[in-house]
Design a protein around this motif. Structure first.
Motif, PDB file in Angstrom:
ATOM      1  N   THR A 392       0.824  -1.203   0.000  1.00  0.00           N
ATOM      2  CA  THR A 392       0.000   0.000   0.000  1.00  0.00           C
ATOM      3  C   THR A 392       0.862   1.258   0.000  1.00  0.00           C
ATOM      4  O   THR A 392       0.649   2.197  -0.787  1.00  0.00           O
ATOM      5  N   GLU A 393       1.861   1.296   0.883  1.00  0.00           N
ATOM      6  CA  GLU A 393       2.718   2.475   0.978  1.00  0.00           C
ATOM      7  C   GLU A 393       3.606   2.625  -0.262  1.00  0.00           C
ATOM      8  O   GLU A 393       3.784   3.737  -0.782  1.00  0.00           O
ATOM      9  N   TYR A 394       4.160   1.511  -0.730  1.00  0.00           N
ATOM     10  CA  TYR A 394       5.050   1.565  -1.898  1.00  0.00           C
ATOM     11  C   TYR A 394       4.311   2.098  -3.111  1.00  0.00           C
ATOM     12  O   TYR A 394       4.819   2.955  -3.845  1.00  0.00           O
ATOM     13  N   ASN A 395       3.098   1.585  -3.335  1.00  0.00           N
ATOM     14  CA  ASN A 395       2.338   2.011  -4.509  1.00  0.00           C
ATOM     15  C   ASN A 395       1.830   3.444  -4.404  1.00  0.00           C
ATOM     16  O   ASN A 395       1.623   4.118  -5.418  1.00  0.00           O
ATOM     17  N   SER A 396       1.657   3.932  -3.189  1.00  0.00           N
ATOM     18  CA  SER A 396       1.221   5.323  -3.021  1.00  0.00           C
ATOM     19  C   SER A 396       2.368   6.293  -3.256  1.00  0.00           C
ATOM     20  O   SER A 396       2.142   7.490  -3.501  1.00  0.00           O
ATOM     21  N   ASN A 397       3.601   5.779  -3.208  1.00  0.00           N
ATOM     22  CA  ASN A 397       4.774   6.642  -3.383  1.00  0.00           C
ATOM     23  C   ASN A 397       5.404   6.530  -4.761  1.00  0.00           C
ATOM     24  O   ASN A 397       6.381   7.210  -5.056  1.00  0.00           O
ATOM     25  N   THR A 398       4.885   5.612  -5.580  1.00  0.00           N
ATOM     26  CA  THR A 398       5.505   5.405  -6.921  1.00  0.00           C
ATOM     27  C   THR A 398       4.496   5.660  -8.028  1.00  0.00           C
ATOM     28  O   THR A 398       3.306   5.829  -7.808  1.00  0.00           O
TER      29      THR A 398
END
Length: 398
Positions: A392-398
C-alpha cells in the motif's frame, strides 16, 4: 589493469542472496528482518545425525573415497529402494551438495555452446551452473495461471535443435512448488528417448509432497536408464543445509564413469558431513510425517493470507516449501530493496527473493517474488501483514 573473464562478467548474481547487504544494514539499524527469501528450514536436524559427529572416534581426518564412502552409498541405495527406486552403490557418486552434482552432470554431458532446456521459473543457480560450464539455457515458460504446470510437449519439441543435449526439471519445483505427475514425467521420458537426449531431475524435495500426491522419480521410469540423471541432496530432507552433501545418480555407466573424473579433480566429499548424512538415513518415518504436516499447515496459512491482499496472485504449491506470488507492482527488485532500506512496521520488515532471477527470459517475473515458508506459522502471518502494508505504501509513493 588485469581483467576478469567474460564468463565471470556473465555469471549471474543470486536473487536469493544479492540483497543480503541491505538486510544486514537493516539489522544494524535495529530492524528485525523476517526472512522469506531463503530455503533454510527452521526444522531441527535429526539428533541421530548430530550425535554421529559428536561421538566419532576418528583420529586422522583423512580423505574419503572420491565417489563417497562405499558403506554410505550402499545405504543411499537402500533408501532409494524404499522409494521404489532401484539402483546400486555403483550408480551413485556422493557430491559436495546437490550443487556439485548439477555441475558434474553438466560437465559430463555437455560441451561449450551446447543447450539445455529448462521450464522457467527455475532454481536460480541453474543459470550459474550453465554459465560456469559454457552451456546455453533454453527456457520454456510455465505460467502462474496454470500453477506452473509442465508446458505442452509440443512446445518443448519446437526448441530442440542440433545443440540440445538435455532437459532439466526440478521435481517438486523450486521456486514454484509444482509437483510433476507420473504422466508428465512419462511425456518427458518419451520425448528425450525420441530425440536421444538426457533428462536431468533435481529431486531434492522428494519427501515434501502434499494433498495425498506422490512423487514419481525419473529413475522409476522403465526404459529410461540411458537417459536419466538424478540430482539429490540431504540439505532440505534432513534440514542439513550446512552439511553440503548430495549425490549424482544414474544407471548410465558412461555418465557415472565420466562424472567420477570430475569428482577426482576435487578429491573427495567432506568426511564429517558424510558421517552425519549416513546416520541421518536412520531417521524414522515419523520425523518426515511431522515435518510434512507442519509444512502443509504453513503452506495453507501462507496462501490464505496472501489471497487476502488486493491485487496479489499466488500459485498453490504441491510440494517443496516455496511459492511464487505475483504482486501489483512493476519492479520486485526495487520493492524488495525498498523493504529493507525504507520500510518497517513496529521495527519489523520482510526480506523476499525477487523472481526475475528465477527466469532466463529477460523481462519475465519482474512483478513476482518467491516466498520460502520455512518459518513458523505466526511469523508467516506477521510477514504477510507487513507485506500488505508495504504494498500500500510503496504504490502510493511510486
Amino acid at each position: 589493469m588485469p581483467s576478469i573473464s567474460n564468463k565471470g562478467r556473465q555469471m549471474p548474481a543470486s536473487p536469493i542472496r544479492k540483497l543480503v547487504p541491505y538486510a544486514e544494514d537493516a539489522k544494524k539499524r535495529g530492524i528485525h528482518v523476517i526472512h522469506l527469501n531463503i530455503g533454510q528450514p527452521d526444522i531441527k536436524t535429526p539428533k541421530v545425525a548430530l550425535d554421529a559427529v559428536r561421538n566419532h572416534t576418528i583420529e586422522v581426518l583423512a580423505y574419503s573415497m572420491t565417489e563417497g564412502s562405499e558403506v554410505y552409498r550402499e545405504k543411499i541405495a537402500e533408501y532409494y529402494a524404499k522409494q521404489d527406486i532401484h539402483v546400486t552403490a555403483k550408480d551413485i557418486i556422493v557430491t559436495t551438495g546437490g550443487s556439485e552434482a548439477l555441475s558434474f552432470a553438466m560437465g559430463t554431458i555437455m560441451d561449450a555452446e551446447d543447450e539445455i532446456i529448462i521450464p522457467e521459473p527455475f532454481y536460480a543457480n541453474y543459470n550459474g551452473f550453465a554459465t560456469a560450464s559454457g552451456v546455453k539455457v533454453v527456457p520454456i515458460v510455465s505460467s502462474i495461471d496454470t500453477n506452473f504446470a509442465l508446458p505442452p510437449i509440443s512446445d518443448f519439441e519446437k526448441l530442440i535443435g542440433p545443440k540440445t543435449k538435455a532437459i532439466l526439471i526440478c521435481n517438486p519445483g523450486n521456486p514454484t512448488g509444482y509437483l510433476y505427475s507420473k504422466e508428465e514425467i512419462q511425456q518427458l521420458a518419451a520425448l528425450v528417448k525420441k530425440h536421444d537426449l538426457f533428462l536431468i531431475a533435481d529431486e531434492v524435495y522428494r519427501e515434501f509432497t502434499y494433498d495425498n500426491k506422490q512423487h514419481y522419480s525419473i529413475l522409476q521410469e522403465e526404459g529410461l536408464e540411458a537417459n536419466a540423471i538424478v540430482v539429490d541432496s540431504v540439505s532440505k530432507r534432513y534440514s542439513m543445509c550446512g552439511a553440503r552433501i548430495g549425490c549424482l545418480v544414474s544407471k548410465n555407466k558412461d555418465v557415472i564413469q565420466t562424472a567420477l573424473k570430475f569428482a577426482q579433480a576435487r578429491l573427495s566429499p567432506p568426511t564429517f558431513a558424510q558421517i552425519a548424512s549416513e546416520a541421518a538415513l536412520e531417521t524414522p518415518q515419523s520425523y518426515f510425517d511431522d515435518v510434512k504436516e507442519e509444512y502443509v499447515a504453513r503452506r495453507d496459512i501462507l496462501i490464505s493470507e496472501l489471497k487476502k491482499l488486493e491485487g496479489v496472485k499466488v500459485a498453490v504449491p504441491q510440494g517443496a516449501f516455496y511459492c511464487v506470488a505475483e504482486l501489483p507492482i512493476d519492479d520486485a527488485d526495487d520493492f524488495a530493496q525498498w523493504l529493507l532500506e525504507s520500510f518497517e512496521v513496529d521495527g519489523d520488515t520482510v526480506m523476499v527473493a525477487p523472481a526475475a532471477g528465477f527466469y532466463a527470459t529477460s523481462g519475465l517475473g519482474k512483478n513476482q517474488i518467491r516466498i520460502a515458508y520455512v518459518l513458523e506459522k505466526s511469523q508467516l502471518v506477521k510477514a504477510v501483514q507487513i507485506l500488505g502494508k508495504a504494498l500500500t505504501e510503496y504504490n502510493s509513493n511510486t
